[in-house]
Design a protein around this motif. Structure first.
Motif, PDB file in Angstrom:
ATOM      1  N   SER A  99       0.597  -1.274  -0.369  1.00 56.12           N
ATOM      2  CA  SER A  99       0.156  -0.071  -0.052  1.00 56.12           C
ATOM      3  C   SER A  99       0.738   1.219   0.026  1.00 56.12           C
ATOM      4  N   ALA A 100       2.211   1.406   1.523  1.00 57.23           N
ATOM      5  CA  ALA A 100       3.077   2.173   1.064  1.00 57.23           C
ATOM      6  C   ALA A 100       3.666   2.913  -0.337  1.00 57.23           C
ATOM      7  N   TYR A 101       3.875   1.544  -0.988  1.00 53.39           N
ATOM      8  CA  TYR A 101       5.223   1.603  -1.637  1.00 53.39           C
ATOM      9  C   TYR A 101       4.613   1.507  -3.283  1.00 53.39           C
ATOM     10  N   ARG A 102       3.510   2.382  -3.570  1.00 51.45           N
ATOM     11  CA  ARG A 102       2.469   1.574  -5.267  1.00 51.45           C
ATOM     12  C   ARG A 102       2.176   3.275  -5.158  1.00 51.45           C
ATOM     13  N   PRO A 103       1.502   2.918  -6.827  1.00 48.79           N
ATOM     14  CA  PRO A 103       1.375   4.445  -7.502  1.00 48.79           C
ATOM     15  C   PRO A 103       0.349   4.900  -7.447  1.00 48.79           C
ATOM     16  N   TYR A 104      -0.602   6.064  -7.112  1.00 48.40           N
ATOM     17  CA  TYR A 104      -2.137   5.884  -6.952  1.00 48.40           C
ATOM     18  C   TYR A 104      -2.356   6.905  -7.692  1.00 48.40           C
ATOM     19  N   VAL A 105      -3.187   7.098  -8.821  1.00 46.37           N
ATOM     20  CA  VAL A 105      -3.069   7.200 -10.359  1.00 46.37           C
ATOM     21  C   VAL A 105      -4.450   8.239  -9.821  1.00 46.37           C
ATOM     22  N   GLY A 106      -4.375   9.739 -10.150  1.00 49.40           N
ATOM     23  CA  GLY A 106      -5.898  10.552  -9.620  1.00 49.40           C
ATOM     24  C   GLY A 106      -5.785  11.210 -10.987  1.00 49.40           C
ATOM     25  N   VAL A 107      -7.419  11.990 -10.271  1.00 46.44           N
ATOM     26  CA  VAL A 107      -7.687  13.217 -11.005  1.00 46.44           C
ATOM     27  C   VAL A 107      -7.410  14.474  -9.839  1.00 46.44           C
ATOM     28  N   ARG A 108      -6.147  15.104 -10.224  1.00 47.91           N
ATOM     29  CA  ARG A 108      -6.417  16.294  -9.040  1.00 47.91           C
ATOM     30  C   ARG A 108      -7.288  17.851  -9.146  1.00 47.91           C
ATOM     31  N   GLU A 109      -7.296  18.023 -10.702  1.00 48.76           N
ATOM     32  CA  GLU A 109      -8.118  19.431 -11.040  1.00 48.76           C
ATOM     33  C   GLU A 109      -8.641  18.916 -12.350  1.00 48.76           C
ATOM     34  N   MET A 110     -10.200  19.572 -12.452  1.00 47.32           N
ATOM     35  CA  MET A 110     -10.283  19.474 -13.143  1.00 47.32           C
ATOM     36  C   MET A 110     -11.435  20.934 -13.513  1.00 47.32           C
ATOM     37  N   GLU A 111     -11.356  21.670 -15.326  1.00 46.20           N
ATOM     38  CA  GLU A 111     -12.301  22.661 -15.032  1.00 46.20           C
ATOM     39  C   GLU A 111     -12.102  23.204 -16.288  1.00 46.20           C
ATOM     40  N   ILE A 112     -13.258  23.697 -17.217  1.00 47.49           N
ATOM     41  CA  ILE A 112     -13.936  24.233 -17.903  1.00 47.49           C
ATOM     42  C   ILE A 112     -12.899  25.514 -18.839  1.00 47.49           C
ATOM     43  N   ASP A 113     -12.062  24.862 -19.345  1.00 41.24           N
ATOM     44  CA  ASP A 113     -11.728  26.112 -20.270  1.00 41.24           C
ATOM     45  C   ASP A 113     -11.576  27.015 -21.427  1.00 41.24           C
ATOM     46  N   LEU A 114     -11.914  28.036 -21.190  1.00 34.32           N
ATOM     47  CA  LEU A 114     -12.803  29.094 -22.417  1.00 34.32           C
ATOM     48  C   LEU A 114     -11.031  29.809 -22.886  1.00 34.32           C
ATOM     49  N   SER A 115     -10.231  29.028 -22.643  1.00 32.42           N
ATOM     50  CA  SER A 115      -9.092  30.369 -23.416  1.00 32.42           C
ATOM     51  C   SER A 115      -9.085  30.789 -24.615  1.00 32.42           C
ATOM     52  N   ASN A 116      -9.588  29.573 -25.923  1.00 30.60           N
ATOM     53  CA  ASN A 116      -9.856  29.632 -27.023  1.00 30.60           C
ATOM     54  C   ASN A 116     -11.807  29.115 -27.361  1.00 30.60           C
ATOM     55  N   PRO A 117     -11.698  31.074 -27.107  1.00 31.28           N
ATOM     56  CA  PRO A 117     -13.711  30.663 -27.259  1.00 31.28           C
ATOM     57  C   PRO A 117     -14.060  29.470 -28.207  1.00 31.28           C
ATOM     58  N   GLN A 118     -13.169  29.363 -28.767  1.00 35.17           N
ATOM     59  CA  GLN A 118     -14.001  28.459 -30.308  1.00 35.17           C
ATOM     60  C   GLN A 118     -13.749  26.838 -30.154  1.00 35.17           C
ATOM     61  N   LYS A 119     -12.875  27.042 -28.956  1.00 35.21           N
ATOM     62  CA  LYS A 119     -12.260  25.200 -29.410  1.00 35.21           C
ATOM     63  C   LYS A 119     -12.395  25.033 -27.456  1.00 35.21           C
ATOM     64  N   PRO A 120     -13.653  25.524 -26.501  1.00 37.07           N
ATOM     65  CA  PRO A 120     -13.358  25.153 -25.182  1.00 37.07           C
ATOM     66  C   PRO A 120     -13.599  23.430 -24.887  1.00 37.07           C
ATOM     67  N   GLN A 121     -12.564  23.700 -23.958  1.00 34.30           N
ATOM     68  CA  GLN A 121     -12.346  22.102 -23.538  1.00 34.30           C
ATOM     69  C   GLN A 121     -12.514  22.348 -21.995  1.00 34.30           C
ATOM     70  N   VAL A 122     -12.779  20.854 -21.728  1.00 38.08           N
ATOM     71  CA  VAL A 122     -12.551  20.102 -20.310  1.00 38.08           C
ATOM     72  C   VAL A 122     -10.940  20.244 -20.167  1.00 38.08           C
ATOM     73  N   LYS A 123     -10.274  20.749 -19.157  1.00 35.32           N
ATOM     74  CA  LYS A 123      -9.255  20.684 -18.487  1.00 35.32           C
ATOM     75  C   LYS A 123      -8.720  19.428 -17.671  1.00 35.32           C
ATOM     76  N   ILE A 124      -8.218  18.322 -17.888  1.00 35.76           N
ATOM     77  CA  ILE A 124      -8.114  17.234 -16.918  1.00 35.76           C
ATOM     78  C   ILE A 124      -6.573  17.209 -16.439  1.00 35.76           C
ATOM     79  N   GLU A 125      -6.586  17.906 -15.254  1.00 34.30           N
ATOM     80  CA  GLU A 125      -4.992  16.688 -14.561  1.00 34.30           C
ATOM     81  C   GLU A 125      -4.814  16.034 -14.162  1.00 34.30           C
ATOM     82  N   ILE A 126      -4.468  14.999 -14.907  1.00 38.08           N
ATOM     83  CA  ILE A 126      -3.957  13.769 -14.043  1.00 38.08           C
ATOM     84  C   ILE A 126      -2.802  13.652 -13.235  1.00 38.08           C
ATOM     85  N   VAL A 127      -2.659  13.440 -11.979  1.00 40.48           N
ATOM     86  CA  VAL A 127      -1.067  13.584 -10.888  1.00 40.48           C
ATOM     87  C   VAL A 127      -1.322  11.447 -10.361  1.00 40.48           C
ATOM     88  N   ASN A 128       0.207  11.441  -9.904  1.00 44.79           N
ATOM     89  CA  ASN A 128       0.572  10.232  -9.607  1.00 44.79           C
ATOM     90  C   ASN A 128       0.780   9.978  -8.288  1.00 44.79           C
TER      91      ASN A 128
END
Length: 199
Positions: free
Chosen positions: A64-93
């Motif tokens: 349990s102590a020495y293994r990877p734990y992968v999951g989502v740290r953060e998720m947001e709607i990114d509107l920096s490009n109004p023509q191509k909005p996207q859901v930005k997902i940050e995956i972290v180990n």
């Protein structure tokens, strides 16, 4: 003659009684020794079971102590490009060792209907490979401008499902499956359901 026979009978009775007494003592000693032997066997078996159980617990703690734990740290709607909005997902180990053979699968629904992404597919699977504990991975999942407006005003519910499978160095297989819902008043995603069981 009768007098000499009588002492012999008495002597034989005394000898027989002494023999029985000795035999009883020997039987008692053997019973105690048998009991002691049984107790020693029971103690040895109990000790072996306790040692095996301790070893199993130590192995589980280490795994349990020495293994990877992968999951989502953060998720947001990114509107920096109004023509191509996207859901930005940050995956972290979040673990201590790299995740290997990692595959990321993302799907979305707006108002309960699947939303296409790349090449009009409702879900996208990406082979990431190795994800180290120190380096996050980012994934962008596109939305239509129409869907973004409905979601950000609260008219429709956006759900994003993130499924990740990966291995550790010992080839143990792990899974992460979490669905996030977008809440318009706070402009944030929150987990709504998930599991770490591989199906």
């Amino acid at each position: 003659m009768e007098e000499s026979k009588e002492p012999k009978d008495r002597d034989l009775k005394v000898i027989a009684r002494d023999e029985r007494s000795l035999l009883r003592r020997a039987v008692r000693i053997l019973r105690v020794q048998d009991l002691m032997a049984l107790l020693m066997v029971a103690a040895t078996v109990s000790s072996a079971i306790a040692t095996w159980r301790s070893s199993q617990i130590a192995h589980q703690i280490l795994r349990s102590a020495y293994r990877p734990y992968v999951g989502v740290r953060e998720m947001e709607i990114d509107l920096s490009n109004p023509q191509k909005p996207q859901v930005k997902i940050e995956i972290v180990n979040f673990g201590t060792i790299p995740a290997e053979k990692m595959v990321l699968d993302v799907s979305k629904t707006v108002g309960g209907k699947p939303v296409p992404d790349f090449e009009d597919k409702p879900d996208v699977a990406v082979t990431v490979g190795v994800l180290t504990p120190s380096a996050p991975d980012y994934f962008g999942s596109f939305l239509s401008t129409h869907d973004v407006q409905a979601v950000t005003t609260g008219k429709s519910q956006l759900l994003v499902r993130v499924r990740i499978t990966y291995d550790d160095a010992a080839r143990n297989h792990y899974c992460y499956d979490e669905t996030f819902g977008y809440f318009a008043p706070t402009r944030r995603f929150s987990p709504s359901q998930g599991t770490d069981r591989c199906s």
